[in-house]
Design an enzyme around this catalytic site. Structure first.
Site, PDB file in Angstrom:
ATOM      1  N   HIS A  79      17.758 -85.510 -38.285  1.00  0.00           N
ATOM      2  CA  HIS A  79      18.681 -86.445 -38.932  1.00  0.00           C
ATOM      3  C   HIS A  79      19.939 -85.741 -39.440  1.00  0.00           C
ATOM      4  O   HIS A  79      21.069 -86.195 -39.215  1.00  0.00           O
ATOM      5  CB  HIS A  79      17.929 -87.134 -40.073  1.00  0.00           C
ATOM      6  CG  HIS A  79      18.589 -88.341 -40.648  1.00  0.00           C
ATOM      7  ND1 HIS A  79      19.417 -88.273 -41.748  1.00  0.00           N
ATOM      8  CD2 HIS A  79      18.532 -89.657 -40.300  1.00  0.00           C
ATOM      9  CE1 HIS A  79      19.835 -89.504 -42.052  1.00  0.00           C
ATOM     10  NE2 HIS A  79      19.312 -90.365 -41.191  1.00  0.00           N
ATOM     11  N   SER A 104      23.016 -94.629 -41.862  1.00  0.00           N
ATOM     12  CA  SER A 104      23.056 -93.159 -41.929  1.00  0.00           C
ATOM     13  C   SER A 104      24.162 -92.592 -41.054  1.00  0.00           C
ATOM     14  O   SER A 104      24.677 -91.508 -41.338  1.00  0.00           O
ATOM     15  CB  SER A 104      21.727 -92.568 -41.447  1.00  0.00           C
ATOM     16  OG  SER A 104      20.735 -92.700 -42.412  1.00  0.00           O
ATOM     17  N   PRO A 164      25.624 -75.274 -30.693  1.00  0.00           N
ATOM     18  CA  PRO A 164      26.914 -74.582 -30.851  1.00  0.00           C
ATOM     19  C   PRO A 164      28.092 -75.514 -31.133  1.00  0.00           C
ATOM     20  O   PRO A 164      29.190 -75.041 -31.402  1.00  0.00           O
ATOM     21  CB  PRO A 164      27.102 -73.880 -29.496  1.00  0.00           C
ATOM     22  CG  PRO A 164      26.274 -74.679 -28.542  1.00  0.00           C
ATOM     23  CD  PRO A 164      25.102 -75.197 -29.327  1.00  0.00           C
ATOM     24  N   ASN A 205      19.304 -99.920 -44.438  1.00  0.00           N
ATOM     25  CA  ASN A 205      19.070-100.611 -43.167  1.00  0.00           C
ATOM     26  C   ASN A 205      18.124-101.788 -43.347  1.00  0.00           C
ATOM     27  O   ASN A 205      17.286-102.076 -42.499  1.00  0.00           O
ATOM     28  CB  ASN A 205      18.498 -99.636 -42.131  1.00  0.00           C
ATOM     29  CG  ASN A 205      19.420 -98.458 -41.900  1.00  0.00           C
ATOM     30  OD1 ASN A 205      20.648 -98.579 -41.998  1.00  0.00           O
ATOM     31  ND2 ASN A 205      18.846 -97.307 -41.603  1.00  0.00           N
ATOM     32  N   ASP A 262      20.723 -83.595 -46.482  1.00  0.00           N
ATOM     33  CA  ASP A 262      19.921 -84.265 -45.462  1.00  0.00           C
ATOM     34  C   ASP A 262      18.751 -83.368 -45.079  1.00  0.00           C
ATOM     35  O   ASP A 262      18.158 -82.725 -45.949  1.00  0.00           O
ATOM     36  CB  ASP A 262      20.840 -84.583 -44.251  1.00  0.00           C
ATOM     37  CG  ASP A 262      20.453 -85.864 -43.565  1.00  0.00           C
ATOM     38  OD1 ASP A 262      19.377 -85.864 -42.924  1.00  0.00           O
ATOM     39  OD2 ASP A 262      21.195 -86.863 -43.644  1.00  0.00           O
TER      40      ASP A 262
END
Ligand SMILES: [Ca+2]
Ligand SMILES: [Ca+2]
Ligand SMILES: [Ca+2]
Length: 419
Positions: free
Chosen positions: A198, A364, A168, A289, A160
């Site tokens: 993303h 996604s 964290p 999509n 990606d």
């Protein structure tokens, strides 16, 4: 149609359930019991069918080795039937199937309906309502799956835009990084950073640290992440970069590769996919999509599990690509809560997302839920080969009536896949 808890979290919660208290956990006004089912234990199981018939009910499956049975009842009649059955001398006890929430102490776990849907509405980070109340149990039963496995030791490659080094809740899960993108930027510690956002969101869905008192919980909370950066800082990629990323993931020991990306057909890309599959890696990709049946790659390749998107009512997301001839399974992809970078990232300005944590929409977001589920399966007896993991995952999907025509194998259910 599932119950609640898993063993891992606090015996206290189980104890509450046993004494039949109201809502357990936080004070959110969640429904106190699961609609459409109750738990009944008979003094003599031989009498069960007859007693149930008197109330217009049928016998149901046993609940573990508790001796109790899970009985389907008309929605809204749960408490009334519990009372009626409790008065029957043949019944040892009857009780509602309580909803336990939260299942982890992660701040935003109650927003992760994909993992455990109690019918809650969903807020985004700014506490702005983004989603009306969902349907109880329109989820992948991640919490129940964790009572079987948390996927410890399984590496999932996220190909990606990279994974943020400064969140964290996900950075410590990243065990290796590589950059195949056109962006030469370096972040903290000189590693490939995510300036797009993303990849950090996708990785958090897979493996965000659970029960650490912050943020979210990954579906495969025990997994680690191989962060292959194949998208640039502006979200652009190439099939060559993706093919390189796949090859790298295999060489680093990935058992699952998640590709929340869509591209056109490419012989090189399909070769990389087939090499990974033949090396024993499960590949999962977003179906797209488009809101129609147009085919995207790599999801449409035979050796990649194509994933469509659902919402918190177990309906097809309007934007989701579909088609039972090639979209294999579905998973929640509407307002999915996950990690984002704690620095400036491109998606923040494009979609008004907050740093740290926020919602994402798209297939996604569905693909990493399926990838994480595949990773969980790898740790079970079904985890002997990429083919056996894929078969288990697909064959245990929930065939939600309203979505039969959209995908081949239903909406994934992590608990069904690992139990
Ligand atoms: Ca559930
Ligand atoms: Ca967390
Ligand atoms: Ca496919």
């Amino acid at each position: 149609m599932k119950k609640i808890v898993m063993a891992g979290f606090a015996a206290a919660m189980l104890a509450f359930g046993a004494i039949n208290s109201a809502v357990v956990g936080n004070a959110a006004p969640d429904p106190s019991h699961v609609a459409g089912q109750i738990m009944v234990k008979f003094r003599d199981n031989g009498a069960a069918a007859g007693v149930l018939r008197q109330h217009g009910l049928s016998d149901g499956p046993g609940i573990g080795d508790t001796g109790a049975r899970l009985i389907k009842v008309p929605e809204g009649k749960e408490l009334q039937l519990v009372q009626a059955l409790s008065r029957n001398p043949a019944v040892e006890y009857a009780e509602p199937d309580l909803v336990v929430t939260p299942a982890t102490n992660d701040t935003y776990f109650p927003r992760q309906y994909a993992l455990q849907n109690t019918g809650q509405p969903i807020d985004n980070t700014l506490d702005k309502r983004v989603m009306a109340a969902g349907t109880v149990d329109a989820d992948v039963d991640a919490v129940e799956a964790w009572s079987v496995t948390t996927g410890s030791g399984v590496k999932v490659a996220v190909l990606d835009s990279g994974v943020a080094t400064d969140n964290p809740d996900i950075n410590p899960q990243v065990v290796d990084r590589a950059n195949f993108s056109s962006s030469a930027t370096r972040g903290k510690d000189q590693v490939a950073e995510d300036y797009y956002g993303h990849g950090t969101h996708v990785a958090g869905i897979v493996a965000a640290i659970a029960d650490n008192g912050r943020g979210v919980a990954g579906v495969c909370r025990g997994c680690t992440i191989l962060a292959g950066k194949v998208l640039s800082d502006s979200g652009m990629g190439s099939t060559s970069a993706l093919a390189n990323g796949i090859n790298w993931a295999v060489s680093r020991g990935a058992k699952v590769i998640n590709i929340s990306l869509v591209v056109g057909a490419s012989v090189t890309l399909e070769s990389a996919v087939n090499n990974a599959w033949n090396a024993g890696v499960v590949l999962v990709a977003a179906a797209g999509n488009g809101g129609n049946e147009n085919i995207f790659y790599p999801a449409a390749y035979p050796n990649v599990i194509a994933v469509g998107a659902t919402d918190n009512k177990d309906l097809k997301a309007s934007f989701s690509t579909f088609g039972p001839s090639w979209v294999d399974v579905a998973a929640p992809g509407v307002n999915v809560y996950s990690t984002f970078p704690n620095h400036r990232f491109a998606l923040a300005s494009t979609y008004s997302r907050s740093q740290g944590y926020d919602v994402g929409n798209g297939t996604s977001m569905s693909a990493p839920i399926v990838a994480a589920t595949a990773a969980l399966v790898w740790t079970t007896p079904a985890g002997t080969s990429s083919a056996s993991v894929r078969t288990k995952l697909e064959s245990t999907g929930e065939k939600v009536t309203e979505m039969q025509e959209f995908w081949a194998h239903g909406r994934v259910n992590a608990y069904n896949a690992v139990k």
